[in-house]
Write a protein that holds these residues in place. Structure first.
Motif, mmCIF file in Angstrom:
data_model
loop_
_atom_site.group_PDB
_atom_site.id
_atom_site.type_symbol
_atom_site.label_atom_id
_atom_site.label_comp_id
_atom_site.label_asym_id
_atom_site.label_seq_id
_atom_site.Cartn_x
_atom_site.Cartn_y
_atom_site.Cartn_z
ATOM 1 N N ILE A 265 -3.896 -0.666 -5.788
ATOM 2 C CA ILE A 265 -4.633 -0.797 -4.535
ATOM 3 C C ILE A 265 -5.907 0.012 -4.680
ATOM 4 C CG2 ILE A 265 -4.719 -0.299 -2.066
ATOM 5 C CD1 ILE A 265 -1.740 -0.518 -1.927
ATOM 6 N N ASP A 266 -7.037 -0.646 -4.475
ATOM 7 C CA ASP A 266 -8.329 0.029 -4.578
ATOM 8 C C ASP A 266 -9.307 -0.722 -3.680
ATOM 9 O OD1 ASP A 266 -10.792 1.091 -5.221
ATOM 10 O OD2 ASP A 266 -10.336 1.310 -7.352
ATOM 11 N N ASP A 267 -9.458 -0.254 -2.450
ATOM 12 C CA ASP A 267 -10.320 -0.959 -1.495
ATOM 13 C C ASP A 267 -11.769 -1.007 -1.961
ATOM 14 O OD1 ASP A 267 -8.214 -1.529 0.117
ATOM 15 O OD2 ASP A 267 -8.774 -0.188 1.768
ATOM 16 N N SER A 268 -12.200 0.017 -2.684
ATOM 17 C CA SER A 268 -13.565 0.040 -3.188
ATOM 18 C C SER A 268 -13.791 -1.092 -4.193
ATOM 19 C CB SER A 268 -13.858 1.385 -3.846
ATOM 20 O OG SER A 268 -15.186 1.437 -4.316
ATOM 21 N N LYS A 269 -12.839 -1.258 -5.087
ATOM 22 C CA LYS A 269 -12.920 -2.345 -6.070
ATOM 23 C C LYS A 269 -12.818 -3.705 -5.384
ATOM 24 C CE LYS A 269 -10.641 -4.089 -10.248
ATOM 25 N NZ LYS A 269 -9.498 -3.894 -11.192
ATOM 26 N N TYR A 270 -11.963 -3.776 -4.367
ATOM 27 C CA TYR A 270 -11.804 -5.034 -3.620
ATOM 28 C C TYR A 270 -13.138 -5.445 -2.997
ATOM 29 C CZ TYR A 270 -10.068 -8.442 -0.252
ATOM 30 O OH TYR A 270 -9.879 -9.599 0.484
ATOM 31 N N SER B 83 -3.373 -12.469 -5.945
ATOM 32 C CA SER B 83 -4.739 -12.016 -5.700
ATOM 33 C C SER B 83 -4.749 -10.553 -5.274
ATOM 34 C CB SER B 83 -5.416 -12.871 -4.619
ATOM 35 O OG SER B 83 -4.723 -12.751 -3.389
ATOM 36 N N PHE B 84 -5.893 -9.921 -5.481
ATOM 37 C CA PHE B 84 -6.067 -8.518 -5.108
ATOM 38 C C PHE B 84 -6.025 -8.410 -3.583
ATOM 39 C CE2 PHE B 84 -8.370 -4.372 -5.587
ATOM 40 C CZ PHE B 84 -7.518 -3.845 -6.536
ATOM 41 N N LYS B 85 -5.370 -7.384 -3.062
ATOM 42 C CA LYS B 85 -5.235 -7.218 -1.618
ATOM 43 C C LYS B 85 -5.766 -5.859 -1.168
ATOM 44 C CE LYS B 85 -2.843 -11.082 -0.807
ATOM 45 N NZ LYS B 85 -2.641 -11.580 -2.149
ATOM 46 N N THR B 86 -6.155 -5.792 0.105
ATOM 47 C CA THR B 86 -6.583 -4.515 0.668
ATOM 48 C C THR B 86 -5.356 -3.717 1.086
ATOM 49 O OG1 THR B 86 -6.692 -5.247 2.974
ATOM 50 C CG2 THR B 86 -8.625 -5.665 1.590
ATOM 51 N N GLU B 87 -5.584 -2.425 1.312
ATOM 52 C CA GLU B 87 -4.485 -1.562 1.751
ATOM 53 C C GLU B 87 -3.912 -2.043 3.083
ATOM 54 O OE1 GLU B 87 -3.800 3.098 3.140
ATOM 55 O OE2 GLU B 87 -5.396 2.613 1.722
ATOM 56 N N LYS C 80 8.671 -1.960 -2.377
ATOM 57 C CA LYS C 80 7.720 -1.977 -3.488
ATOM 58 C C LYS C 80 7.732 -3.339 -4.181
ATOM 59 C CE LYS C 80 6.183 0.836 -7.388
ATOM 60 N NZ LYS C 80 6.424 2.065 -8.171
ATOM 61 N N ASN C 81 8.907 -3.905 -4.373
ATOM 62 C CA ASN C 81 9.000 -5.226 -4.996
ATOM 63 C C ASN C 81 8.322 -6.294 -4.138
ATOM 64 O OD1 ASN C 81 10.381 -4.270 -7.235
ATOM 65 N ND2 ASN C 81 12.403 -4.692 -6.379
ATOM 66 N N ASP C 82 8.506 -6.201 -2.829
ATOM 67 C CA ASP C 82 7.857 -7.148 -1.919
ATOM 68 C C ASP C 82 6.345 -7.010 -1.989
ATOM 69 O OD1 ASP C 82 9.997 -8.548 -0.938
ATOM 70 O OD2 ASP C 82 10.297 -7.282 0.820
ATOM 71 N N SER C 83 5.866 -5.780 -2.083
ATOM 72 C CA SER C 83 4.423 -5.558 -2.160
ATOM 73 C C SER C 83 3.853 -6.142 -3.450
ATOM 74 C CB SER C 83 4.107 -4.064 -2.070
ATOM 75 O OG SER C 83 4.522 -3.380 -3.235
ATOM 76 N N LEU C 84 4.565 -5.988 -4.545
ATOM 77 C CA LEU C 84 4.086 -6.511 -5.834
ATOM 78 C C LEU C 84 4.075 -8.033 -5.841
ATOM 79 C CD1 LEU C 84 5.901 -4.032 -8.257
ATOM 80 C CD2 LEU C 84 3.462 -4.092 -7.686
ATOM 81 N N ARG C 85 5.072 -8.635 -5.210
ATOM 82 C CA ARG C 85 5.088 -10.103 -5.105
ATOM 83 C C ARG C 85 3.921 -10.592 -4.256
ATOM 84 N NH1 ARG C 85 10.823 -9.556 -5.261
ATOM 85 N NH2 ARG C 85 10.901 -9.198 -3.013
#
Length: 212
Positions: free
Chosen positions: A108-113, A74-78, A64-69
């Motif tokens: 994470i929100d692919d629709s918003k991305y 920038s916003f990322k896709t799933e 989870k920490n790696d994902s947040l870093r």
């Protein structure tokens, strides 16, 4: 039967994680910190259920920490997050647990991305290229199609005219043959993601001096 650690191996892609082999078979991967904390080494017997529980929680926190870093700039896709974490050596179960947690907090929100991506790229690219790029990022095609249908056609049209005029002014300096100029400009605009039906009237206006 004893659960004997037979090998402790650093991962090639992530030197902070190790693979543990018990009785000559791969059993799990964990952070190097766990190895030092619990003195796990070749030749040592381990209580597998206890160790697995510790490692599962440790992996989740670190994953989870790696994902947040990874997401902080920038916003990322799933899919981008999934692939990044997989490349760091995390198992599917841990990654899915982290992704579900991130979704719960709307991180994470692919629709918003897709909405953000279209807003940015519509100034310089056509729908076809935007769609292809989003699909390459692992976005569900239904989401992409829906958002592109709601795309402001005026913005796309204005961008197309501007891009076409700029490219035309560059090409006309070194190409006098109208047919070649027509093809070069047309091919360029198609590569930018615009349909030929949208391109054709602009080509006729710029090269053949027809009315819009």
């Amino acid at each position: 039967m004893d659960n004997l650690i037979t090998k402790v191996e650093l991962q090639k892609r992530n030197k902070n994680r190790v693979n543990i082999y018990v009785n000559e078979e791969f059993l799990f991967a964990c952070s190097a910190e766990i190895i030092y904390r619990y003195n796990l080494k070749a030749g040592k017997n381990i209580d597998i259920p206890i160790i697995e529980k510790i490692i599962e929680e440790d992996n989740y926190i670190k994953c989870k920490n790696d994902s947040l870093r990874f997401m902080e700039r920038s916003f990322k896709t799933e899919k981008q997050i999934y692939d990044k974490l997989l490349g760091k050596g995390y198992d599917n179960k841990t990654i899915e647990k982290v992704i579900n947690s991130l979704k719960e907090y709307n991180l994470i929100d692919d629709s918003k991305y897709v909405e953000m991506y279209i807003k940015e790229k519509s100034k310089s690219e056509g729908k076809n290229k935007i769609k292809y790029s989003l699909l390459q990022k692992g976005i569900d095609e239904n989401i992409v199609r829906q958002k592109l249908e709601n795309m402001d056609s005026n913005i796309e049209a204005e961008a197309l005219v501007k891009i076409a005029e700029n490219k035309y002014n560059q090409l006309v300096k070194r190409e006098e043959d109208k047919r070649k100029l027509y093809k070069k400009l047309g091919d360029f605009l198609i590569r930018k993601g615009y349909s030929f039906d949208d391109i054709k009237p602009i080509l006729n206006k710029l090269i053949n001096n027809n009315d819009w």
